[in-house]
Design an enzyme around this catalytic site. Structure first.
Site, PDB file in Angstrom:
ATOM      1  N   CYS A   1       0.818  -1.223   0.000  1.00  0.00           N
ATOM      2  CA  CYS A   1       0.000   0.000   0.000  1.00  0.00           C
ATOM      3  C   CYS A   1       0.847   1.267   0.000  1.00  0.00           C
ATOM      4  O   CYS A   1       0.348   2.350  -0.313  1.00  0.00           O
ATOM      5  CB  CYS A   1      -0.947   0.002   1.188  1.00  0.00           C
ATOM      6  SG  CYS A   1      -1.960  -1.467   1.287  1.00  0.00           S
TER       7      CYS A   1
ATOM      8  N   HIS B   1      -3.175   7.006   2.900  1.00  0.00           N
ATOM      9  CA  HIS B   1      -3.617   5.728   2.348  1.00  0.00           C
ATOM     10  C   HIS B   1      -5.032   5.451   2.845  1.00  0.00           C
ATOM     11  O   HIS B   1      -5.337   5.621   4.030  1.00  0.00           O
ATOM     12  CB  HIS B   1      -2.646   4.634   2.819  1.00  0.00           C
ATOM     13  CG  HIS B   1      -3.089   3.256   2.484  1.00  0.00           C
ATOM     14  ND1 HIS B   1      -3.615   2.927   1.266  1.00  0.00           N
ATOM     15  CD2 HIS B   1      -3.101   2.116   3.232  1.00  0.00           C
ATOM     16  CE1 HIS B   1      -3.920   1.633   1.265  1.00  0.00           C
ATOM     17  NE2 HIS B   1      -3.616   1.132   2.445  1.00  0.00           N
TER      18      HIS B   1
ATOM     19  N   ASN C   1     -10.061  -0.364   0.424  1.00  0.00           N
ATOM     20  CA  ASN C   1      -8.604  -0.325   0.310  1.00  0.00           C
ATOM     21  C   ASN C   1      -8.180  -0.910  -1.040  1.00  0.00           C
ATOM     22  O   ASN C   1      -8.407  -2.091  -1.301  1.00  0.00           O
ATOM     23  CB  ASN C   1      -8.006  -1.129   1.475  1.00  0.00           C
ATOM     24  CG  ASN C   1      -6.494  -1.088   1.512  1.00  0.00           C
ATOM     25  OD1 ASN C   1      -5.847  -0.696   0.538  1.00  0.00           O
ATOM     26  ND2 ASN C   1      -5.918  -1.506   2.624  1.00  0.00           N
TER      27      ASN C   1
HETATM   28  O1  UT7 Z   1      -2.094  -2.971   4.080  1.00  0.00           O
HETATM   29  C1  UT7 Z   1      -2.616  -3.435   5.235  1.00  0.00           C
HETATM   30  C2  UT7 Z   1      -4.085  -3.567   5.080  1.00  0.00           C
HETATM   31  N1  UT7 Z   1      -4.737  -3.849   6.299  1.00  0.00           N
HETATM   32  C3  UT7 Z   1      -5.275  -2.883   7.048  1.00  0.00           C
HETATM   33  O2  UT7 Z   1      -5.211  -1.727   6.760  1.00  0.00           O
HETATM   34  C4  UT7 Z   1      -5.997  -3.332   8.295  1.00  0.00           C
HETATM   35  C5  UT7 Z   1      -5.944  -2.325   9.399  1.00  0.00           C
HETATM   36  N2  UT7 Z   1      -6.863  -2.705  10.466  1.00  0.00           N
HETATM   37  C6  UT7 Z   1      -8.171  -2.374  10.441  1.00  0.00           C
HETATM   38  O3  UT7 Z   1      -8.644  -1.661   9.560  1.00  0.00           O
HETATM   39  C7  UT7 Z   1      -9.024  -2.859  11.597  1.00  0.00           C
HETATM   40  O4  UT7 Z   1      -8.189  -3.474  12.565  1.00  0.00           O
HETATM   41  C8  UT7 Z   1     -10.114  -3.889  11.145  1.00  0.00           C
HETATM   42  C9  UT7 Z   1     -11.196  -3.163  10.344  1.00  0.00           C
HETATM   43  C10 UT7 Z   1      -9.518  -4.993  10.321  1.00  0.00           C
HETATM   44  C11 UT7 Z   1     -10.794  -4.472  12.390  1.00  0.00           C
HETATM   45  O5  UT7 Z   1     -11.331  -3.429  13.207  1.00  0.00           O
HETATM   46  P1  UT7 Z   1     -11.017  -3.404  14.763  1.00  0.00           P
HETATM   47  O6  UT7 Z   1     -11.760  -2.268  15.323  1.00  0.00           O
HETATM   48  O7  UT7 Z   1      -9.529  -3.412  14.947  1.00  0.00           O
HETATM   49  O8  UT7 Z   1     -11.695  -4.737  15.248  1.00  0.00           O
HETATM   50  P2  UT7 Z   1     -11.037  -5.922  16.061  1.00  0.00           P
HETATM   51  O9  UT7 Z   1     -10.076  -6.675  15.210  1.00  0.00           O
HETATM   52  O10 UT7 Z   1     -10.562  -5.401  17.373  1.00  0.00           O
HETATM   53  O11 UT7 Z   1     -12.305  -6.837  16.291  1.00  0.00           O
HETATM   54  C12 UT7 Z   1     -13.418  -6.418  17.089  1.00  0.00           C
HETATM   55  C13 UT7 Z   1     -14.481  -7.483  17.005  1.00  0.00           C
HETATM   56  C14 UT7 Z   1     -13.936  -8.897  17.183  1.00  0.00           C
HETATM   57  O12 UT7 Z   1     -14.897  -9.639  17.884  1.00  0.00           O
HETATM   58  P3  UT7 Z   1     -14.724  -9.870  19.478  1.00  0.00           P
HETATM   59  O13 UT7 Z   1     -13.398 -10.573  19.645  1.00  0.00           O
HETATM   60  O14 UT7 Z   1     -14.751  -8.513  20.094  1.00  0.00           O
HETATM   61  O15 UT7 Z   1     -15.911 -10.714  19.804  1.00  0.00           O
HETATM   62  C15 UT7 Z   1     -13.874  -9.430  15.759  1.00  0.00           C
HETATM   63  O16 UT7 Z   1     -13.980 -10.826  15.699  1.00  0.00           O
HETATM   64  O17 UT7 Z   1     -15.085  -7.437  15.704  1.00  0.00           O
HETATM   65  C16 UT7 Z   1     -15.076  -8.761  15.126  1.00  0.00           C
HETATM   66  N3  UT7 Z   1     -14.996  -8.643  13.678  1.00  0.00           N
HETATM   67  C17 UT7 Z   1     -16.083  -8.450  12.905  1.00  0.00           C
HETATM   68  N4  UT7 Z   1     -17.386  -8.325  13.190  1.00  0.00           N
HETATM   69  C18 UT7 Z   1     -18.234  -8.110  12.167  1.00  0.00           C
HETATM   70  C19 UT7 Z   1     -13.894  -8.672  12.895  1.00  0.00           C
HETATM   71  N5  UT7 Z   1     -14.242  -8.501  11.598  1.00  0.00           N
HETATM   72  C20 UT7 Z   1     -15.592  -8.360  11.590  1.00  0.00           C
HETATM   73  C21 UT7 Z   1     -16.520  -8.151  10.562  1.00  0.00           C
HETATM   74  N6  UT7 Z   1     -17.835  -8.020  10.882  1.00  0.00           N
HETATM   75  N7  UT7 Z   1     -16.175  -8.031   9.261  1.00  0.00           N
END
Ligand code: UT7
Length: 330
Positions: free
Chosen positions: A115, A257, A287
């Site tokens: 990215c 980004h 993204n």
């Molecule tokens: O070039 C690199 C590209 N990657 C990125 O840029 C990723 C950067 N990271 C992010 O954008 C965020 O970390 C995410 C959008 C991927 C995740 O958001 P978050 O606020 O960091 O959520 P989290 O990983 O802390 O997860 C919170 C909860 C979890 O459930 P529990 O453990 O609290 O029960 C996840 O399992 O949200 C759950 N979860 C979802 N729920 C509904 C994870 N993905 C999803 C989903 N829909 N798609």
């Protein structure tokens, strides 16, 4: 000795018309529109047609950028394509593009900094121009990420889409005002496992076992990347400002980004920078890796926000892990 500087002479972008909406993803994985909007800001992503490859969408963006620069295709004397989703492992997508543009003999190479690829590309183009090697470099960020996304992995599939953005980086006088001031790059290879497509290279060829285990898809540790992204984009922006004796108040637009609105917001908060001056189009494309910064740049220009004479700070982070910033007067 003659010294040269470089400028952004033209921009163009292309997003394939087909959309993947949050409602579409609700049918594939356990997610919902509200979660995706609140956690990422994304409303839909674009998806290339089955018969389109990365060079096809890169071509569309490039033609627009060359026209916007007031140039003919034949004026381009170097082609750089930033991508992690090339048409082939070899030849490079830049070479495929070169043939399609009819620019036989013109040097062409791909850059893989994920990215951050477009920012890395700016630094390469700027250095080539300062050295007097080329006059009009076509720099494209283009990705067909939907081909590498596992639509059973809810953390990954909600984020990524397809798209291409292009700029022409042009030689200008050393005393010109509208120049690329500088670029600052960094990488932390020890964190490579945080975002990886494991199978498909020489370390792990694609076999039935890899397909069964899904190692040929992107895998990601999203929360760790989030924290790293805010830290490294803020750090390289600080470097960019310091190197040019600029303060954040002098920046007209921050173009980060486009991975997640919350990441962009956190970088703006770090600098107490007004959110209205952050260009975000993440809601309409998700993204698109190396394409996000040039697409956002082009869209902001076309909707009238970004104008000639303004000072712009570009920043990105990505797999590698990589990060970088560039500051320029447009
Ligand atoms: O070039 C690199 C590209 N990657 C990125 O840029 C990723 C950067 N990271 C992010 O954008 C965020 O970390 C995410 C959008 C991927 C995740 O958001 P978050 O606020 O960091 O959520 P989290 O990983 O802390 O997860 C919170 C909860 C979890 O459930 P529990 O453990 O609290 O029960 C996840 O399992 O949200 C759950 N979860 C979802 N729920 C509904 C994870 N993905 C999803 C989903 N829909 N798609």
């Amino acid at each position: 000795m003659t010294t040269y500087r470089s400028r952004v002479a033209g921009t163009g972008s292309y997003l394939p018309p087909d959309l993947i909406t949050n409602a579409d993803l609700e049918k594939l994985v356990d997610t919902n529109d509200q979660w995706i909007r609140e956690r990422t800001g994304i409303e839909h992503r674009h998806k290339a047609a089955d018969n389109q490859a990365t060079s096809d969408i890169a071509y569309e963006a490039s033609i627009l950028a060359i026209k916007d620069a007031g140039l003919q295709i034949s004026d381009i004397d170097c082609i750089l394509v930033a991508t992690v989703s090339p048409d082939y492992l070899t030849p490079s997508t830049a070479c495929v593009m070169q043939a399609r543009l009819g620019l036989n003999g013109v040097p062409a190479l791909d850059l893989n900094a994920a990215c951050s690829g477009f920012i890395y590309g700016i630094s390469v183009a700027d250095a080539y121009i300062r050295m007097g090697m080329y006059k009009n470099i076509l720099l494209v960020g283009a990705e067909l990420l939907t081909r590498y996304v596992n639509y059973k992995d809810r953390e990954v599939c909600i984020l990524f889409g397809d798209g291409a953005g292009a700029v022409v980086i042009q030689r200008t006088d050393s005393n010109a005002e509208d120049v690329i001031y500088s670029s600052h790059l960094r990488a932390e290879g020890s964190l490579g496992e945080l975002f990886i497509r494991k199978a498909g290279g020489t370390r792990l060829p694609i076999t039935q076992k890899e397909i069964d285990e899904g190692t040929h898809w992107f895998t990601m540790k999203g929360r760790d990347i989030f924290k790293n992204a805010v830290r490294t984009m803020s750090a390289t922006c600080t470097q960019a400002l310091a190197a040019n004796d600029l303060k954040m108040e002098q920046i007209d637009w921050l173009i980060p980004h486009q991975a997640n609105w919350r990441i962009m917001e956190a970088v703006a908060d770090h600098f107490k920078f007004p959110k209205e001056k952050v260009i975000s189009v993440v809601h309409e494309m998700g993204n698109t890796s190396a394409a996000t910064v040039p697409v956002a740049f082009d869209m902001a220009r076309r909707d009238g926000r970004l104008r000639r004479g303004q000072t712009i700070l570009l920043t990105a982070f990505g797999a590698g892990l990589t990060a970088g910033s560039a500051v320029l007067k447009f």
